[in-house]
Motif scaffolding. Structure first.
Motif, PDB file in Angstrom:
ATOM      1  N   LYS A 182       0.831  -1.202   0.000  1.00 34.10           N
ATOM      2  CA  LYS A 182       0.000   0.000   0.000  1.00 34.10           C
ATOM      3  C   LYS A 182       0.868   1.256   0.000  1.00 34.10           C
ATOM      4  N   LEU A 206       2.178   1.818  -3.447  1.00 34.98           N
ATOM      5  CA  LEU A 206       1.185   2.395  -4.362  1.00 34.98           C
ATOM      6  C   LEU A 206       0.878   3.841  -4.028  1.00 34.98           C
ATOM      7  N   LYS A 216       0.135  -3.703  -7.583  1.00 33.55           N
ATOM      8  CA  LYS A 216      -1.293  -3.951  -7.367  1.00 33.55           C
ATOM      9  C   LYS A 216      -1.579  -5.451  -7.314  1.00 33.55           C
ATOM     10  N   TYR A 217      -0.952  -6.190  -8.228  1.00 37.48           N
ATOM     11  CA  TYR A 217      -1.150  -7.639  -8.228  1.00 37.48           C
ATOM     12  C   TYR A 217      -0.618  -8.255  -6.934  1.00 37.48           C
TER      13      TYR A 217
END
Length: 235
Positions: A121, A124, A134-135
């Motif tokens: 997180k 990102l 994200k994956y």
């Protein structure tokens, strides 16, 4: 003269600094070549050599973490990336995103899924468009959910086992109490059987007295017989 010495000192320091920088970059490049060949231990040694020259080297530290990760030294790599994330808060967003990404992978490999989710997180937050991160975040979240379910099931199982133990303990106590009650009843029954009622005692006393009277009567009869015999045989 003094000004000349100062200038020469500055020039010498510049040459030394440049020399160290070149040696550091050379060691990093050497480590990169070894890393590409899959020689991860050798690349680790080269990166550490670079860090001896410049402990703050971002590339040296970042690549060292990757070399450690490739050797399954996940805890070491996680510690290194965590330190980098704290120390390089002023780094550009892309560099910091990469640090958090690798930190998330290091946690994931240790099954530290909650920490892994948080690291992805953070990555990102620095680079929201990174599809690989994200994956990886989705994978970490899925594994975290599965881990939590397993922990809940284990906790429920432990509670059931404890409940079974409590029930078994209660049953054992009930059985023990029943045994004690039965023993007490048996003892009371034996005591009642051993006790003599007043009526029985009276009868037994009468029987004893009757026996004694009969004995006395027989004794008197025998004495009378002997007396009669002696009289008859009196010469």
């Amino acid at each position: 003269m003094i000004r000349t010495i100062v200038v020469l000192s500055l020039i010498l320091m510049l040459f030394v600094t440049v020399g160290y920088a070149q040696s550091e970059r050379k060691a990093v490049r050497k480590g990169n070549k070894e890393f590409k060949k899959g020689e991860y231990l050798d690349s680790e040694i080269s990166y550490r050599s670079a860090l001896e020259l410049n402990p703050a080297s971002f590339k040296g530290n970042f690549n060292l973490g990757a070399a450690l990760y490739k050797q399954d030294k996940f805890e070491e790599s996680a510690n290194l990336y965590a330190d980098m994330a704290k120390a390089n808060t002023s780094a550009n967003a892309n560099e910091l995103a990469n640090v958090y990404h690798n930190l998330g992978n290091s946690y994931f490999s240790q099954e530290m899924y909650e920490e892994s989710v948080e690291a992805f997180k953070n990555s990102l937050r620095q680079n929201p468009n990174d599809m690989e991160t994200k994956y990886n975040l989705a994978q970490a979240q899925r594994m975290l959910q599965q881990q939590q379910q397993e922990q809940d099931q284990q906790q429920d199982q432990n509670q059931d086992d404890n409940s079974d133990d409590d029930q078994q303990q209660d049953q054992n106590q009930d059985d023990q109490q029943q045994d004690q009650n039965q023993d007490q009843q048996d003892q009371n029954q034996q005591e009642r059987e051993q006790q003599i009622s007043p009526e029985d005692a009276r009868r037994m006393l009468e029987a004893i007295q009757n026996n004694e009277q009969q004995v006395q009567e027989r004794v008197q009869e025998e004495k009378a017989k002997r007396a009669r015999v002696q009289v008859e045989k009196n010469w």
